[in-house]
Scaffold this active site. Structure first.
Site, short mmCIF file in Angstrom:
data_model
loop_
_atom_site.label_atom_id
_atom_site.label_comp_id
_atom_site.label_asym_id
_atom_site.label_seq_id
_atom_site.Cartn_x
_atom_site.Cartn_y
_atom_site.Cartn_z
N LYS A 6 4.96 -10.57 16.41
CA LYS A 6 4.66 -10.47 14.98
C LYS A 6 5.08 -9.10 14.44
O LYS A 6 5.72 -9.01 13.39
CB LYS A 6 3.16 -10.65 14.75
CG LYS A 6 2.71 -10.27 13.34
CD LYS A 6 1.22 -10.38 13.15
CE LYS A 6 0.43 -9.17 13.55
NZ LYS A 6 0.35 -8.08 12.57
N ASN A 7 4.71 -8.04 15.15
CA ASN A 7 4.96 -6.70 14.64
C ASN A 7 6.42 -6.29 14.70
O ASN A 7 6.81 -5.26 14.13
CB ASN A 7 4.09 -5.67 15.36
CG ASN A 7 2.64 -5.74 14.89
OD1 ASN A 7 2.32 -6.48 13.96
ND2 ASN A 7 1.78 -4.99 15.54
N ARG A 53 -0.86 -5.22 4.75
CA ARG A 53 -0.43 -3.84 4.60
C ARG A 53 1.03 -3.62 5.00
O ARG A 53 1.69 -2.73 4.47
CB ARG A 53 -1.30 -2.94 5.47
CG ARG A 53 -2.73 -2.87 5.03
CD ARG A 53 -3.45 -1.91 5.95
NE ARG A 53 -2.64 -0.71 6.13
CZ ARG A 53 -2.68 0.33 5.31
NH1 ARG A 53 -3.50 0.34 4.31
NH2 ARG A 53 -1.89 1.36 5.52
N ILE A 62 -6.59 5.98 17.38
CA ILE A 62 -5.60 5.66 16.34
C ILE A 62 -6.28 5.30 15.01
O ILE A 62 -5.89 5.77 13.95
CB ILE A 62 -4.67 4.50 16.79
CG1 ILE A 62 -4.08 4.77 18.18
CG2 ILE A 62 -3.57 4.25 15.74
CD1 ILE A 62 -3.04 5.87 18.26
N ARG A 102 -3.51 -14.92 11.48
CA ARG A 102 -2.53 -13.96 10.98
C ARG A 102 -1.56 -13.57 12.09
O ARG A 102 -0.39 -13.31 11.80
CB ARG A 102 -3.23 -12.68 10.50
CG ARG A 102 -4.06 -12.87 9.27
CD ARG A 102 -4.58 -11.56 8.78
NE ARG A 102 -3.45 -10.64 8.54
CZ ARG A 102 -3.59 -9.40 8.10
NH1 ARG A 102 -4.79 -8.92 7.87
NH2 ARG A 102 -2.54 -8.64 7.90
N CYS A 123 -8.39 -0.85 4.80
CA CYS A 123 -8.47 -2.18 5.41
C CYS A 123 -9.65 -2.16 6.36
O CYS A 123 -10.33 -1.14 6.50
CB CYS A 123 -7.18 -2.55 6.12
SG CYS A 123 -6.96 -1.73 7.68
N ASP A 138 -4.07 -2.04 19.56
CA ASP A 138 -4.12 -3.49 19.31
C ASP A 138 -4.62 -4.28 20.53
O ASP A 138 -4.79 -5.50 20.43
CB ASP A 138 -2.74 -4.01 18.88
CG ASP A 138 -2.41 -3.62 17.45
OD1 ASP A 138 -3.27 -3.07 16.75
OD2 ASP A 138 -1.25 -3.87 17.03
C1 UD1 Z 1 1.32 -0.67 13.31
C2 UD1 Z 1 0.99 -2.09 13.71
C3 UD1 Z 1 -0.49 -2.22 14.04
C4 UD1 Z 1 -0.89 -1.18 15.09
C5 UD1 Z 1 -0.45 0.23 14.66
C6 UD1 Z 1 -0.69 1.27 15.75
C7 UD1 Z 1 2.60 -3.42 12.49
C8 UD1 Z 1 2.86 -4.36 11.39
N1 UD1 Z 1 1.34 -2.98 12.64
O1 UD1 Z 1 0.58 -0.40 12.13
O2 UD1 Z 1 -0.73 -3.53 14.51
O3 UD1 Z 1 -2.28 -1.20 15.25
O4 UD1 Z 1 0.95 0.23 14.36
O5 UD1 Z 1 -0.02 0.92 16.90
O6 UD1 Z 1 3.47 -3.09 13.26
N2 UD1 Z 1 -1.08 7.08 9.29
C9 UD1 Z 1 -1.23 8.05 8.33
N3 UD1 Z 1 -0.25 8.18 7.38
C10 UD1 Z 1 0.85 7.35 7.34
C11 UD1 Z 1 0.97 6.35 8.33
C12 UD1 Z 1 -0.01 6.24 9.29
O7 UD1 Z 1 -2.19 8.82 8.32
O8 UD1 Z 1 1.67 7.49 6.44
C13 UD1 Z 1 -2.11 6.94 10.35
C14 UD1 Z 1 -2.82 5.59 10.33
O9 UD1 Z 1 -3.90 5.59 9.42
C15 UD1 Z 1 -3.25 5.48 11.77
C16 UD1 Z 1 -2.10 6.15 12.53
O10 UD1 Z 1 -1.44 6.96 11.59
O11 UD1 Z 1 -4.41 6.22 11.97
C17 UD1 Z 1 -1.10 5.20 13.14
O12 UD1 Z 1 -0.71 4.26 12.18
P1 UD1 Z 1 0.71 3.53 12.21
O13 UD1 Z 1 1.34 3.73 13.54
O14 UD1 Z 1 1.48 3.92 11.01
O15 UD1 Z 1 0.25 2.02 12.06
P2 UD1 Z 1 0.93 0.86 11.23
O16 UD1 Z 1 2.42 1.04 11.21
O17 UD1 Z 1 0.21 0.71 9.95
#
Ligand code: UD1
Length: 418
Positions: free
Chosen positions: A22-23, A91, A326, A396, A115, A304
């Site tokens: 999915k991701n 998201r 995380i 989902r 979320c 995850d």
């Molecule tokens: C992706 C995955 C999700 C997984 C996560 C961490 C998808 C669609 N989703 O989510 O399933 O749990 O990686 O492996 O691939 N952060 C910030 N600022 C930003 C971006 C992120 O502070 O601009 C923080 C987030 O709040 C979180 C951490 O960084 O605490 C990691 O998030 P991120 O790796 O970006 O997760 P997603 O890409 O949203």
């Protein structure tokens, strides 16, 4: 709203085919915005989140046509706005921002907001695009981004690892003018899958699999055909299903190399995992032992998989500690697991799990995608009947859950909500 009813206590035995990730599919679908040609993605799972992404792309002007397990994407961008009603549902919609900006030099994307598992800001996405020349304003709940003369290459150092920001900037940089370097980039297998597809579309990317990606922008990208990698989180989840029920399952198509620390943590807990040409055999013959884990970016233990591993530790011998680094609010499964007889104490970012001999069936509620499956796992191991409500969370990201588990002997059925 539907529920899932499970009568537990049956060691699972059989084969579970692992679906496409999915991701990986989500960012790969947004690559449809990067070209006027046809992009064909194969090994695509049938999932609610992917249907949401198809809906989002359709309103940008990119038609997504399914045919079996293949998606064919094509069309021209007619609208650069990603509206609140879709972004608030998923998201990962933020992943259209980079491609839209790179392609049509403007994008208006609703701010995703919080979320269930935390605040989840998008500042790294925005700062990176600004470094590439975009002007970004936040107005009326929307990200208004423009780059009238297009994006240019930049040297970007992420302060911490973000999967989504790495993906957004990788896609944007592929069509930017000049050289972009992404340092402290995410190394998740889904990033490598995305880069591989972009390269097939004509992008010039170096450093795949490392924490430094170098992208020499090109003027246009063309169509391509790409097979999505197997879902490592689904793999780890069903490995926990084999382990928690004391069964033996072949996880067809699964790739051991993509599992990172999940593989070593499961083995440390006493689970036997054997690689074979058909996939991974997962078996538990003897007892489980408590193992401590800390969630980290790949190749560390993935956030995850945290909830599912915790369910497993709930019935392991001895104590274990799970630390979530995380997301700040990712222990909502704890009270639900405790209702099934688990002994888990969460405090701050850590939870102590004192293993119990057995769990008992109960009525519980799913709170997010992975938390829902931790309850399914607990229910599969528990004595008696469990009913898990709010299973739309499960739909989902997990394809054909009942069919896959039933194929291994589980007593599981979907019922109308109680
Ligand atoms: C992706 C995955 C999700 C997984 C996560 C961490 C998808 C669609 N989703 O989510 O399933 O749990 O990686 O492996 O691939 N952060 C910030 N600022 C930003 C971006 C992120 O502070 O601009 C923080 C987030 O709040 C979180 C951490 O960084 O605490 C990691 O998030 P991120 O790796 O970006 O997760 P997603 O890409 O949203």
């Amino acid at each position: 709203m539907e529920s899932i009813r499970i009568t537990g206590g049956i060691p699972l035995a059989g084969t579970i085919p692992i679906s496409g990730a999915k991701n990986a599919a989500l960012p790969l679908m947004t690559c449809g915005l990067l070209t006027d040609d046809r992009l064909v993605l194969s090994n695509v799972a049938s999932l609610a989140d992917l249907a949401t992404m198809a809906q989002l792309l359709a309103q940008h002007g990119i038609a997504v046509e399914p045919s079996g397990r293949t998606l064919s994407l094509g069309g021209r961008i007619t609208n650069a706005t990603a509206p609140y009603d879709i972004v608030s549902k998923m998201r990962a919609s933020i992943l259209v921002l980079g491609p839209l900006l790179a392609r049509v030099h403007e994008a208006r994307v609703s701010l995703p907001g919080g979320c269930n598992i935390g605040t989840r800001p998008v500042d790294l996405h925005l700062k990176g695009l600004e470094a590439m020349g975009a002007t970004i304003k936040l107005e009326a709940g929307y990200i208004d981004a423009t780059a009238p003369t297009g994006l240019h290459g930049a040297n970007i150092v992420f302060p911490f690892v973000s999967v989504g920001a790495t993906e957004n900037l990788l896609m944007a940089a592929s069509l930017a003018d000049g050289l972009t370097t992404l340092k402290n980039a995410a190394r998740e297998p889904e990033i490598t899958d995305l880069a591989t597809c972009l390269i097939a579309m004509g992008a010039n990317i170096q450093g795949l699999g490392s924490d430094t990606l170098t992208i020499q922008g090109v003027k246009t990208l063309h169509g391509a055909t790409h097979a999505i990698l197997p879902d490592r989180i689904e793999t780890g989840t069903y490995a926990c299903a084999a382990a928690i029920t004391g069964g033996k399952i072949l996880l067809q198509n699964a790739r051991a190399a993509d599992l990172g620390a999940v593989l070593s943590s499961l083995r440390e807990a006493g689970v036997i995992i054997t690689d074979s040409p058909d996939g991974l055999w997962v078996e538990r013959a003897n007892g489980l032992h408590g193992v401590d884990i800390v969630t980290e970016p790949f190749p560390g233990f993935p956030t995850d998989m945290q909830a599912q591993f915790m369910a497993l530790m709930a019935v392991a011998e001895g104590a274990s500690m799970v630390t979530e680094t995380i997301f700040e609010n990712r222990f909502m499964h704890v009270p639900e697991l405790n209702r099934m007889g688990a002994r888990i104490n969460a405090h701050g970012a850590s939870a102590i799990i004192r293993g119990v001999k057995s769990l008992s069936g109960a009525q519980v509620m799913a709170t997010d995608l992975r938390a829902s499956f931790s309850l399914v796992l607990a229910a599969l191991a528990a004595s008696g009947e469990s009913v898990i409500s709010r299973v739309y969370h499960l739909d989902r990201g997990y394809e054909a859950v009942e069919a896959k588990l039933r194929g291994c002997g589980a007593h599981i059925e979907r019922i109308a909500a109680l």
